[in-house]
Enzyme design. Structure first.
Site, PDB file in Angstrom:
ATOM      1  N   HIS A  63     -30.319   2.817   6.658  1.00 25.99           N
ATOM      2  CA  HIS A  63     -29.946   1.404   6.531  1.00 25.99           C
ATOM      3  C   HIS A  63     -30.970   0.722   5.619  1.00 25.99           C
ATOM      4  O   HIS A  63     -32.112   0.513   6.027  1.00 25.99           O
ATOM      5  CB  HIS A  63     -29.905   0.733   7.906  1.00 25.99           C
ATOM      6  CG  HIS A  63     -28.930   1.370   8.851  1.00 25.99           C
ATOM      7  ND1 HIS A  63     -27.594   0.994   8.914  1.00 25.99           N
ATOM      8  CD2 HIS A  63     -29.077   2.392   9.727  1.00 25.99           C
ATOM      9  CE1 HIS A  63     -26.982   1.753   9.815  1.00 25.99           C
ATOM     10  NE2 HIS A  63     -27.850   2.606  10.316  1.00 25.99           N
ATOM     11  N   ARG A  65     -30.519  -2.296   4.394  1.00 26.97           N
ATOM     12  CA  ARG A  65     -30.471  -3.719   4.802  1.00 26.97           C
ATOM     13  C   ARG A  65     -30.154  -4.707   3.683  1.00 26.97           C
ATOM     14  O   ARG A  65     -29.891  -5.866   3.968  1.00 26.97           O
ATOM     15  CB  ARG A  65     -31.782  -4.141   5.470  1.00 26.97           C
ATOM     16  CG  ARG A  65     -32.152  -3.340   6.712  1.00 26.97           C
ATOM     17  CD  ARG A  65     -31.100  -3.411   7.786  1.00 26.97           C
ATOM     18  NE  ARG A  65     -31.585  -2.900   9.073  1.00 26.97           N
ATOM     19  CZ  ARG A  65     -30.800  -2.498  10.040  1.00 26.97           C
ATOM     20  NH1 ARG A  65     -29.479  -2.521   9.887  1.00 26.97           N
ATOM     21  NH2 ARG A  65     -31.301  -2.070  11.183  1.00 26.97           N
ATOM     22  N   ASP A 155     -20.303   2.465  10.269  1.00 23.50           N
ATOM     23  CA  ASP A 155     -21.492   2.724  11.085  1.00 23.50           C
ATOM     24  C   ASP A 155     -22.130   1.448  11.626  1.00 23.50           C
ATOM     25  O   ASP A 155     -22.209   0.427  10.943  1.00 23.50           O
ATOM     26  CB  ASP A 155     -22.537   3.487  10.286  1.00 23.50           C
ATOM     27  CG  ASP A 155     -23.681   3.929  11.176  1.00 23.50           C
ATOM     28  OD1 ASP A 155     -23.408   4.611  12.172  1.00 23.50           O
ATOM     29  OD2 ASP A 155     -24.828   3.568  10.887  1.00 23.50           O
ATOM     30  N   HIS A 182     -19.391   6.611  13.794  1.00 24.80           N
ATOM     31  CA  HIS A 182     -20.326   6.159  14.833  1.00 24.80           C
ATOM     32  C   HIS A 182     -19.571   6.307  16.143  1.00 24.80           C
ATOM     33  O   HIS A 182     -18.717   5.481  16.483  1.00 24.80           O
ATOM     34  CB  HIS A 182     -20.717   4.701  14.567  1.00 24.80           C
ATOM     35  CG  HIS A 182     -21.541   4.067  15.650  1.00 24.80           C
ATOM     36  ND1 HIS A 182     -22.870   3.767  15.498  1.00 24.80           N
ATOM     37  CD2 HIS A 182     -21.219   3.668  16.903  1.00 24.80           C
ATOM     38  CE1 HIS A 182     -23.338   3.218  16.608  1.00 24.80           C
ATOM     39  NE2 HIS A 182     -22.353   3.130  17.472  1.00 24.80           N
ATOM     40  N   ASP A 308     -31.186   7.869  10.604  1.00 26.20           N
ATOM     41  CA  ASP A 308     -30.644   6.586  11.083  1.00 26.20           C
ATOM     42  C   ASP A 308     -31.715   5.497  10.954  1.00 26.20           C
ATOM     43  O   ASP A 308     -31.878   4.663  11.847  1.00 26.20           O
ATOM     44  CB  ASP A 308     -30.143   6.693  12.530  1.00 26.20           C
ATOM     45  CG  ASP A 308     -29.326   5.477  12.951  1.00 26.20           C
ATOM     46  OD1 ASP A 308     -28.958   4.665  12.082  1.00 26.20           O
ATOM     47  OD2 ASP A 308     -29.049   5.337  14.163  1.00 26.20           O
ATOM     48  N   HIS A 312     -36.124  -3.232  11.663  1.00 25.00           N
ATOM     49  CA  HIS A 312     -36.001  -4.573  12.248  1.00 25.00           C
ATOM     50  C   HIS A 312     -37.365  -5.236  12.158  1.00 25.00           C
ATOM     51  O   HIS A 312     -38.404  -4.575  12.322  1.00 25.00           O
ATOM     52  CB  HIS A 312     -35.555  -4.497  13.708  1.00 25.00           C
ATOM     53  CG  HIS A 312     -34.165  -3.967  13.896  1.00 25.00           C
ATOM     54  ND1 HIS A 312     -33.046  -4.638  13.451  1.00 25.00           N
ATOM     55  CD2 HIS A 312     -33.717  -2.818  14.459  1.00 25.00           C
ATOM     56  CE1 HIS A 312     -31.965  -3.930  13.750  1.00 25.00           C
ATOM     57  NE2 HIS A 312     -32.334  -2.820  14.345  1.00 25.00           N
ATOM     58  N   PHE A 326     -30.971  -2.651  18.525  1.00 23.34           N
ATOM     59  CA  PHE A 326     -31.106  -1.194  18.593  1.00 23.34           C
ATOM     60  C   PHE A 326     -31.734  -0.665  17.301  1.00 23.34           C
ATOM     61  O   PHE A 326     -31.507  -1.202  16.222  1.00 23.34           O
ATOM     62  CB  PHE A 326     -29.732  -0.545  18.756  1.00 23.34           C
ATOM     63  CG  PHE A 326     -29.052  -0.810  20.070  1.00 23.34           C
ATOM     64  CD1 PHE A 326     -29.395  -0.085  21.204  1.00 23.34           C
ATOM     65  CD2 PHE A 326     -28.060  -1.771  20.174  1.00 23.34           C
ATOM     66  CE1 PHE A 326     -28.752  -0.305  22.417  1.00 23.34           C
ATOM     67  CE2 PHE A 326     -27.409  -2.002  21.383  1.00 23.34           C
ATOM     68  CZ  PHE A 326     -27.753  -1.273  22.507  1.00 23.34           C
TER      69      PHE A 326
END
Length: 427
Positions: A63, A65, A155, A182, A308, A312, A326
């Site tokens: 990711h 982002r 996902d 997913h 994965d 964050h 998560f």
């Protein structure tokens, strides 16, 4: 530019190569491989005694982002983390804002990633299978593929509607692309935040049962078999999922799957700390599940190791467990965890590790293979499998530092990567 790698232990399982030799690279192309190559003028020479040179690793589940969540990660910082972690390529997932359900977003990512780090790390966007990842209407798949999408996934969310899943598998297959699911039945998962079991009961946290993952994988394999198309399950986490996929492979169905380093390393006991960096989706499971995943990696049921990587910000994770998002970052610890947890205990050989980090994901995604032979592009991950180091999140190149592995001692690390005519050292 000329680069001469001396005393490199070359391991390329796809070509059955396992030898110590020198490698001469000129303008990004492998010009010569021989026991001894003499340096000429204007050559950058590096002694790789004790290091392993492997086909460049690709993380097929990242990711980045951007666009939309640049406070967590940008394409630039994400690719810096990838290069430091040992990846010459990544596949970025579509849960951005806006999501990757429009050709313009694919083009934006491709153009921006080509400029980041001067194009050191290749980026392959995974587009949304359905518009806005809502599972109600297929995305414009043809346009997305023409723009550069290499696969389809919603996902972060499952494709729950079986009719929509069937159509997504059919249309993506017609385009020569794969669906990455997913796998989570949200009716069963409800608002769970960790694995259902003894630990969740003792902590009083709402659980996610293992069947929430397994029931969707089982359904999807039936759909893929009916349609006659390949299918890939993302980040599997349970012993039941491993067994479902093992049985599908015994039937010679084109079913593949991936697992993350945290799911072969940690159990739900880690959640007892209430550290929000142990909150994952799918959640950390039991020791029985971890053992099954390790066996699935060993016997070939599990094809790929993918991180994965889910950045964050500090503020987002510094809240009560129930409220935290998560996911964890993974690009900079994946290789170290895999060597420490899988290679050193002899669950995987180095050759198997390279297959799961480099060869298998490219096969699944129908991407060009990477080979260490004369005439091919120099696309290498260089490993120091003896290096002992401590995980220090403050040193991460990723913009976010959310990891449960801070302070852990690992053995094995990326030494450098070479790609697109450039060399990047991890330290």
């Amino acid at each position: 530019m000329k680069i001469l790698l001396k005393n490199a232990h070359i391991i390329d399982p796809s070509e059955n190569i396992d030898q110590v030799a020198d490698i001469l690279i000129v303008d990004g192309i492998i010009k010569k491989i021989a026991p001894k190559i003499s340096a000429s003028e204007n050559v950058q020479e590096y002694d790789l005694d004790g290091k392993i040179v492997a086909p460049g690793f690709i993380d097929m589940h990242v990711h980045l982002r951007e666009p939309g969540y640049e406070h967590k990660e940008t394409i630039e910082t994400g690719l810096s983390a990838a290069a430091t972690g040992g990846f010459t390529a990544v596949c970025c997932m579509p849960n951005t804002n806006p999501p990757i359900d429009d050709a313009s977003v694919v083009k934006f990512i491709k153009e921006k990633s080509a400029k980041a780090l001067n194009g050191l790390v290749d980026v392959y966007p995974v587009a949304a299978a359905t518009k806005n990842r809502e599972g109600k209407e297929l995305s414009p798949m043809i346009e997305l593929v023409e723009a550069g999408a290499v696969a389809f996934s919603d996902d972060g969310s499952p494709i729950e509607n079986p009719e929509m899943m069937r159509r997504a598998v059919e249309y993506s297959n017609m385009l020569g692309k794969i669906i990455i699911q997913h796998s989570e039945d949200r009716a069963l998962a409800k608002l769970g935040v960790m694995n259902e079991g003894l630990v969740s009961t003792s902590l009083g946290l709402p659980p996610i049962p293992s069947i929430a993952e397994e029931i969707l994988i089982d359904r999807d394999i039936r759909i893929a078999e009916y349609v006659g198309a390949p299918y890939h399950a993302a980040h599997i986490s349970t012993a039941g999922s491993v067994e479902i996929i093992r049985q599908a492979k015994k039937k010679n169905l084109p079913v593949t799957c991936e697992v993350t380093p945290h799911h072969f390393t940690l159990t739900d006991d880690a959640v007892r700390t209430f550290d929000t960096n142990t909150k994952m989706n799918p959640p950390l499971r039991t020791q029985v599940d971890v053992d099954a995943i390790r066996e699935g990696l060993r016997d070939g049921t599990i094809d790929v190791i993918a991180t994965d990587h889910a950045p964050h910000s500090f503020d987002e994770k510094e809240v009560e467990f129930l409220e935290a998002p998560f996911g964890i970052v993974g690009l900079e610890t994946a290789v170290g965890l895999a060597i420490t947890e899988l290679v050193i205990p002899k669950i995987l050989s180095i050759n198997q590790l390279i297959e799961k980090f480099s060869i298998n994901p490219r096969k699944i995604l129908s991407l060009p293979s990477v080979k260490i032979i004369v005439g091919e592009k120099a696309n290498f991950t260089i490993l120091d499998i003896q290096k002992q180091w401590n995980v220090d999140a403050k040193k991460f190149k990723s913009k976010s530092k959310n990891t449960p592995f801070g302070g852990r001692t690992l053995i094995g690390k990326c030494y450098a990567i070479i790609n697109n005519g450039m060399i990047h050292f991890s330290d």
